[in-house]
Design an enzyme around this catalytic site. Structure first.
Site, PDB file in Angstrom:
ATOM      1  N   ASP A  66       0.832  -1.203   0.000  1.00  0.00           N
ATOM      2  CA  ASP A  66       0.000   0.000   0.000  1.00  0.00           C
ATOM      3  C   ASP A  66       0.869   1.257   0.000  1.00  0.00           C
ATOM      4  O   ASP A  66       2.090   1.180   0.186  1.00  0.00           O
ATOM      5  CB  ASP A  66      -0.972  -0.006   1.185  1.00  0.00           C
ATOM      6  CG  ASP A  66      -0.297  -0.285   2.533  1.00  0.00           C
ATOM      7  OD1 ASP A  66       0.957  -0.338   2.591  1.00  0.00           O
ATOM      8  OD2 ASP A  66      -1.011  -0.459   3.519  1.00  0.00           O
ATOM      9  N   ASN A 135      -8.682  -0.479  13.257  1.00  0.00           N
ATOM     10  CA  ASN A 135     -10.062  -0.708  12.800  1.00  0.00           C
ATOM     11  C   ASN A 135     -10.199  -2.047  12.058  1.00  0.00           C
ATOM     12  O   ASN A 135     -11.221  -2.310  11.442  1.00  0.00           O
ATOM     13  CB  ASN A 135     -10.516   0.442  11.891  1.00  0.00           C
ATOM     14  CG  ASN A 135      -9.603   0.623  10.686  1.00  0.00           C
ATOM     15  OD1 ASN A 135      -8.655  -0.146  10.504  1.00  0.00           O
ATOM     16  ND2 ASN A 135      -9.868   1.622   9.865  1.00  0.00           N
ATOM     17  N   HIS A 137      -8.294  -3.020   9.545  1.00  0.00           N
ATOM     18  CA  HIS A 137      -7.928  -2.986   8.126  1.00  0.00           C
ATOM     19  C   HIS A 137      -6.714  -3.868   7.838  1.00  0.00           C
ATOM     20  O   HIS A 137      -5.899  -4.158   8.709  1.00  0.00           O
ATOM     21  CB  HIS A 137      -7.740  -1.545   7.613  1.00  0.00           C
ATOM     22  CG  HIS A 137      -6.494  -0.849   8.049  1.00  0.00           C
ATOM     23  ND1 HIS A 137      -6.350   0.518   7.987  1.00  0.00           N
ATOM     24  CD2 HIS A 137      -5.304  -1.301   8.547  1.00  0.00           C
ATOM     25  CE1 HIS A 137      -5.150   0.847   8.415  1.00  0.00           C
ATOM     26  NE2 HIS A 137      -4.509  -0.228   8.766  1.00  0.00           N
ATOM     27  N   GLU A 142      -9.975  -0.526   4.268  1.00  0.00           N
ATOM     28  CA  GLU A 142     -10.697  -0.089   5.445  1.00  0.00           C
ATOM     29  C   GLU A 142     -11.997  -0.901   5.594  1.00  0.00           C
ATOM     30  O   GLU A 142     -12.432  -1.565   4.638  1.00  0.00           O
ATOM     31  CB  GLU A 142     -11.031   1.406   5.306  1.00  0.00           C
ATOM     32  CG  GLU A 142      -9.805   2.317   5.178  1.00  0.00           C
ATOM     33  CD  GLU A 142      -9.059   2.541   6.487  1.00  0.00           C
ATOM     34  OE1 GLU A 142      -8.830   1.560   7.230  1.00  0.00           O
ATOM     35  OE2 GLU A 142      -8.675   3.689   6.755  1.00  0.00           O
TER      36      GLU A 142
HETATM   37  P1  PGA Z   1       0.929  -0.563  12.949  1.00  0.00           P
HETATM   38  O1  PGA Z   1      -0.115  -0.507  11.760  1.00  0.00           O
HETATM   39  O2  PGA Z   1       1.811  -1.726  12.667  1.00  0.00           O
HETATM   40  O3  PGA Z   1       1.659   0.748  12.890  1.00  0.00           O
HETATM   41  O4  PGA Z   1       0.120  -0.763  14.198  1.00  0.00           O
HETATM   42  C1  PGA Z   1      -0.802  -1.659  11.401  1.00  0.00           C
HETATM   43  C2  PGA Z   1      -1.686  -1.342  10.223  1.00  0.00           C
HETATM   44  O5  PGA Z   1      -2.274  -0.254  10.186  1.00  0.00           O
HETATM   45  O6  PGA Z   1      -1.814  -2.187   9.345  1.00  0.00           O
END
Ligand code: PGA
Length: 240
Positions: A66, A135, A137, A142
């Site tokens: 992404d 959340n 995702h 999302e």
């Molecule tokens: P993080 O993000 O590893 O910074 O907690 C995880 C994500 O948003 O996929």
């Protein structure tokens, strides 16, 4: 979905890295995607340590999971910058071995098509390592994302923008859109490794594992994947 709980962040990162290396070595030249963010920092360190200490080069080709739309890859905070820093530059991985969404591309649709063509020309994605957002995702898919999409550009939720702030240097006018491999691509990847650590992930992990399966919590869809392992530290597993 197989669940592996380790005492510490270090142990859980090592278990995921070992599994990734074993799966990758069962292929001649797999196509893989890995996550950026806070969770995979130690996972990437263990990959780095492995290749540097054995004097070997990764046998995989990499496709970016992404990217923030409107953020150049040279900027700390971009997903690409994370890999330049943690893997590509230290391991001498050259541009012929990786591809990435360009967040600055004038034609976003073309960026999506390019990623889909790379995956098609390889015959699919072999390994996806994915973090889990607050959340639920996966990548930038999302809640509510269409589970059949191969790639997508999506309006990011406030919670994603809030946690994303910490990847950038200082205060940042956050981009509002993300480009991502879609859930359709991730669900049809041969091997999926999910990683999550920390108390702040305990609620979303409980929903991912014990709530209904559906795109309200994209990570829950992986319960139906035939070869998915979820790696947790004790804190992230606290509400299971
Ligand atoms: P993080 O993000 O590893 O910074 O907690 C995880 C994500 O948003 O996929």
């Amino acid at each position: 979905m197989k669940i592996v709980v380790k005492e510490s962040y270090a142990d859980m990162s090592w278990a995921a890295a070992e599994d990734f290396l074993a799966i990758a070595s069962s292929y001649e030249r797999p196509l893989v995607c890995l996550p950026s963010g806070h969770t995979p920092i130690l996972f990437c360190k263990y990959l780095r340590d492995h290749y540097l200490s054995t004097g070997t080069k990764p046998n995989w080709d990499f496709i970016g999971l992404d990217e923030w739309v409107g953020v150049p890859h040279s900027e700390k905070g971009s997903c690409r910058h994370f890999f330049d820093e943690h893997l590509f530059i230290p391991l001498g991985i050259t541009e012929d071995r990786f591809s990435f969404f360009d967040g600055m591309a004038p034609d976003i649709e073309m960026e999506k098509r390019k990623a889909e063509e790379i995956i098609d020309s390889h015959g699919g994605l072999d390994i996806a390592v994915l973090g889990i957002g607050a959340n639920g995702h996966l990548g930038f898919n999302e809640p509510g994302s269409d589970p059949t999409l191969r790639t997508q550009v999506i309006e990011l939720e406030a919670i994603t923008l809030h946690s994303g702030q910490s990847y950038f240097l200082g205060p940042k006018d956050m981009p509002t859109k993300g480009l991502t491999l879609g859930l359709g691509t991730l669900l049809s990847t041969s091997h999926v490794l999910l990683i999550a650590n920390g108390k702040h992930k305990a609620d979303i992990i409980a929903k991912t594992v014990n709530g209904p399966v559906g795109n309200d919590i994209p990570a829950s869809l992986m319960r139906e994947h035939p070869a998915c392992t979820l790696y947790l530290d004790r804190d992230a597993s606290g509400k299971l």
